[in-house]
Scaffold this motif. Structure first.
Motif, short mmCIF file in Angstrom:
data_model
loop_
_atom_site.label_atom_id
_atom_site.label_comp_id
_atom_site.label_asym_id
_atom_site.label_seq_id
_atom_site.Cartn_x
_atom_site.Cartn_y
_atom_site.Cartn_z
N ARG A 1 2.06 -24.31 86.68
CA ARG A 1 1.07 -25.01 87.65
C ARG A 1 1.78 -25.41 88.93
O ARG A 1 1.08 -25.37 89.90
N GLU A 2 2.88 -25.97 88.95
CA GLU A 2 3.52 -26.09 90.29
C GLU A 2 3.75 -24.92 90.98
O GLU A 2 3.38 -25.13 92.35
N LEU A 3 3.85 -24.02 90.74
CA LEU A 3 4.19 -22.60 91.19
C LEU A 3 2.69 -22.17 91.87
O LEU A 3 2.74 -21.67 93.05
N PHE A 4 1.83 -22.08 91.03
CA PHE A 4 0.61 -21.95 91.50
C PHE A 4 -0.14 -22.68 92.48
O PHE A 4 -0.65 -22.03 93.56
N LYS A 5 -0.05 -24.19 92.32
CA LYS A 5 -0.28 -25.05 93.28
C LYS A 5 0.28 -24.81 94.77
O LYS A 5 -0.07 -25.05 95.94
N ALA A 6 1.61 -24.67 94.92
CA ALA A 6 2.49 -24.37 95.86
C ALA A 6 2.09 -22.98 96.42
O ALA A 6 2.55 -22.35 97.44
N LYS B 1 0.13 -16.37 91.90
CA LYS B 1 -1.33 -16.11 92.06
C LYS B 1 -2.07 -16.40 90.79
O LYS B 1 -3.17 -16.12 90.70
N THR B 2 -1.32 -16.72 89.86
CA THR B 2 -1.93 -16.79 88.36
C THR B 2 -1.51 -18.04 87.58
O THR B 2 -0.28 -18.47 87.66
N LEU B 3 -2.41 -18.51 86.59
CA LEU B 3 -1.77 -19.36 85.85
C LEU B 3 -1.50 -18.88 84.43
O LEU B 3 -0.98 -19.44 83.32
N LEU C 1 5.30 -17.27 80.93
CA LEU C 1 4.99 -18.08 79.75
C LEU C 1 5.08 -17.55 78.35
O LEU C 1 5.25 -18.59 77.59
N THR C 2 5.20 -16.25 78.28
CA THR C 2 5.44 -15.61 76.94
C THR C 2 6.64 -15.17 76.93
O THR C 2 7.11 -14.45 75.72
#
Length: 112
Positions: free
Chosen positions: A43-48, A52-54, A59-60
């Motif tokens: 989420r931090e990387l997406f917000k910054a 380009k994805t959540l 994550l896996t």
């Protein structure tokens, strides 16, 4: 040589095998920037605007980010790209490099 190999903890073992072989044939050091991510980190990387994805493969545990430790210009990723593609081919593992998307040179993910 791999720098920060401990960051491969939890990453898909087949992808780790590709990274390790690539590091053994790459003429430059390979720095592991990131392997498994938490949703909070994603989420931090997406917000910054750095992702380009959540729904990242990080994550896996099916993705890693690799770097030469010196330069972010896309051309400097060529030795890593060459080594990763060669290692994946030798091991029969299908991987995709983010460079092929035109914007994420450090990113590598294993295809299922």
């Amino acid at each position: 040589m791999i720098k920060h190999e401990e960051r491969l903890a939890g990453v898909n073992p087949r992808l780790v095998e590709v990274v390790k072989l690539a590091a053994s044939i790459c003429p430059i050091d390979i720095y592991v920037l990131e392997g498994v991510r938490t949703m909070e980190r994603q989420r931090e990387l997406f917000k910054a605007g750095k992702s380009k994805t959540l729904n990242s493969r990080h994550l896996t545990g099916d993705a890693v980010d690799l770097w030469d430790g010196k330069n972010w210009h896309a051309a400097y990723f060529l030795p890593i790209i060459t080594a990763m593609n060669k290692a994946a081919q030798q091991l029969g593992v299908k991987v995709t490099g983010g460079y092929s998307w035109g914007w994420d040179s450090p990113h590598w993910q294993i295809e299922k």
